[in-house]
Enzyme design. Structure first.
Site, PDB file in Angstrom:
ATOM      1  N   GLU A  16      -8.359  14.953   5.940  1.00  0.00           N
ATOM      2  CA  GLU A  16      -9.817  15.071   5.950  1.00  0.00           C
ATOM      3  C   GLU A  16     -10.371  14.825   7.351  1.00  0.00           C
ATOM      4  OE1 GLU A  16     -11.437  13.754   1.684  1.00  0.00           O
ATOM      5  OE2 GLU A  16     -10.111  12.266   2.602  1.00  0.00           O
TER       6      GLU A  16
ATOM      7  N   GLU B  14      -4.831  13.198  -3.490  1.00  0.00           N
ATOM      8  CA  GLU B  14      -5.627  12.209  -4.205  1.00  0.00           C
ATOM      9  C   GLU B  14      -5.530  12.339  -5.725  1.00  0.00           C
ATOM     10  OE1 GLU B  14      -7.357  12.124  -0.079  1.00  0.00           O
ATOM     11  OE2 GLU B  14      -6.517  13.630  -1.439  1.00  0.00           O
TER      12      GLU B  14
END
Length: 263
Positions: free
Chosen positions: A117, A137
């Site tokens: 990210e 995730e």
């Protein structure tokens, strides 16, 4: 011990995540340090761009320090969701939407979860052939809360992005280049030289032009074309009336290299 190595040289800010013993996992203390660093990058007019990387050969960053997260959960800390408002280091780079200077990610090894990210939030990515990207995730009962869900769906075709988001599958450097997620992939031994070439090209450009272009692109990317033309861009207004806007054409006419003043 500092978790981020920060130095400036030749108009370039070098930002290195410095926890190689845990593959540069980011804990709250690192985020706190990074916030001050990004403030300084933006405020120092002598800095024209930043290069972000991770210490060691194993990882750019594997993202959130999950051991710290587990300890916080056990202590009854409030659960996290999208964004970092109210947490140490806010606004983090992933939410620092007004950072006007180009940021280049130098990626070696793993860029996972929050590490990926962080790279996605950079303007340019140069990767070694051994780089691996993923947002795992969903496999951990989490969400890509630092913008991965949003940015990947904007930078890839929707079903391609969902394929990676919903499975946590990894993306090799070669595949990332095919998908347009990175700008260049080179052997690990050539990574620093490749980054240097990109830095040299960026430094050859007028600093106000870089800031104006970045701002106009990032603010207009989701706008209708007509509205994009009609939008006010603060850095373009500064560039338009700057010394550098006159210096560029003059240097071209004089057949010499321009001397950028940054004003």
């Amino acid at each position: 011990m500092k978790r981020v190595d920060y130095r400036k040289a030749g108009h370039v800010a070098h930002v290195t995540l410095n926890r190689p013993e845990v593959l540069n996992a980011m804990d709250l203390a690192m985020h706190e340090e990074l916030a001050g660093i990004w403030d300084d990058v933006e405020a120092d007019d002598d800095v024209r761009l930043a290069v972000l990387t991770g210490a060691g050969d194993g990882a750019f960053s594997v993202g959130q320090d999950l051991k710290e997260r587990a300890a916080l959960d056990a202590a009854g800390a409030h659960p996290t969701t999208f964004g970092s408002r109210g947490l140490p280091g806010w606004p983090r780079l992933t939410e620092r939407f007004t950072l006007s200077k180009p940021v280049l990610a130098r990626v070696r090894g793993h860029a996972l979860g929050g590490g990926f990210e962080l790279a996605l939030a950079c303007d340019l990515i140069v990767a070694a052939e051994d780089a691996v990207f993923a947002l795992p995730e969903a496999r951990l009962g989490l969400v890509p809360g630092a913008g991965g869900a949003f940015r990947l769906a904007r930078q890839l075709p929707l079903k391609t992005a969902l394929g990676y988001l919903l499975t946590g599958r990894r993306i090799t450097a070669a595949r990332a280049l095919e998908l347009g997620l990175v700008n260049e992939v080179v052997p690990a031994a050539d990574l620093d030289a490749c980054v240097e070439r990109w830095v040299d090209d960026l430094l050859s450009c007028a600093p106000l032009s870089l800031r104006a272009i970045k701002e106009s692109v990032m603010r207009s990317v989701d706008l209708p074309l007509e509205q994009a033309f009609a939008t006010r861009y603060v850095w373009e207004e500064r560039r338009m009336g700057s010394e550098d806007a006159v210096e560029g054409p003059r240097a071209f006419a004089d057949r010499r290299r321009p001397k950028w003043a940054g004003r």
